[in-house]
Design an enzyme around this catalytic site. Sequence first.
Site, short mmCIF file in Angstrom:
data_model
loop_
_atom_site.label_atom_id
_atom_site.label_comp_id
_atom_site.label_asym_id
_atom_site.label_seq_id
_atom_site.Cartn_x
_atom_site.Cartn_y
_atom_site.Cartn_z
N LYS A 132 -7.59 1.14 -0.16
CA LYS A 132 -6.23 1.05 1.14
C LYS A 132 -5.25 1.55 -0.14
O LYS A 132 -5.65 1.86 -1.60
CB LYS A 132 -6.03 -0.88 0.29
CG LYS A 132 -5.26 -1.35 1.18
CD LYS A 132 -4.57 -2.65 1.28
CE LYS A 132 -4.41 -3.06 -0.02
NZ LYS A 132 -2.61 -2.69 -1.06
N GLU A 201 2.65 -6.78 4.20
CA GLU A 201 2.81 -7.94 3.78
C GLU A 201 4.44 -7.91 3.73
O GLU A 201 5.13 -7.34 3.66
CB GLU A 201 2.70 -6.94 1.94
CG GLU A 201 2.94 -7.71 1.72
CD GLU A 201 2.83 -7.52 -0.57
OE1 GLU A 201 1.84 -6.78 -0.40
OE2 GLU A 201 3.04 -8.49 -1.56
#
Length: 327
Positions: A132, A201
């Site tokens: 990621k 996020e």
Amino acid sequence: MADKNKKLPLIEQVPVKKPVKKGLLDFVKMKRNGVPAAWITAYDLPFAYAAEKAGVDMILVGDSGGMVQLGYATTNPVTMDEMIILAKSARRGAPNTFLIGDMPQGSYEPSERDAVLSALRFIKEAGCDAIKCEGGQRIIPKVKAMVDAGILVMGHLGLTPQSTASFGGYKVQGKSVKSFDKTMEDALALQKAGAYALLLEAMPSEPAEQIAKELSIPVYGIGAGTGIDGQLVIMHDLMGFYQAFRPWFAKCYIPEVVQEFADYLKNLPDVRRIGRDERKDGLLVLAEMAIAKYVADVRAKQFPGAEYSYPIKKEELAALAASKYWK
Ligand code: KIV
């Protein structure tokens, strides 16, 4: 009638065990079928072991490990060498779970070559299944280079802790048309570059859901509501281990399972009857129970509830409808 004594040909004697580790196609299928994926961070053997036993779909060896495990004040100081040690330990604890290595700051930004070599370290040295990295359009050449090298790349947008300085601190994203459009455009660019999934996020549920619906790849969230394709939590938040900073979405699951744990202990046979190795009576069991409860809540779309989601005002939501991407 089959003759039980007849010997099977050798090939049929080999037990064919279906691998339990989920992979890319499972995650796409889960998105299509509306089954939310539940994943968690882990940075070491015991917690990765508990996570695998509890049935998580994936584990992220996050650069948050630099903070919660190694004690740095932010995620920025953690190095690639340190991340590899954390990832190797997590892999040993969870050999059958899809494992994602989080590219630390400095490991992929300088060049495409740096990005590919760092990502390959996660795959070859630590046994990760994917990596990621944080950022959208600005890192597309690096994402393409890693994808071309055969690496599964997950994007990370919204609040990206490695670049909090450029956001002016830890700020919720996607609440204005400008921020929402930028996130959507970054998300589409990552998908086009070959990212297999995306993590959002710190974003209210409504804009995050719009992005998840627009993209064909799975879109997961940490602090991004329930309208997306799955949830991530930080292990130390779930266990209540990290006290320096508690984000809005950090739910400690220990109070949820402490009674179950107490009942379990009451019913455990005496150690002299079952043997010391068989008596599972410690933190590992409690951790497994807490993670299993989280997984069940994610599947039932009960986590995060309103209490653990970022709110958005009516006026802010109404203003977002002016975005060309809003449907
Ligand atoms: O490092 C990490 O754990 C992460 C999450 C905060 C998304 O990147």
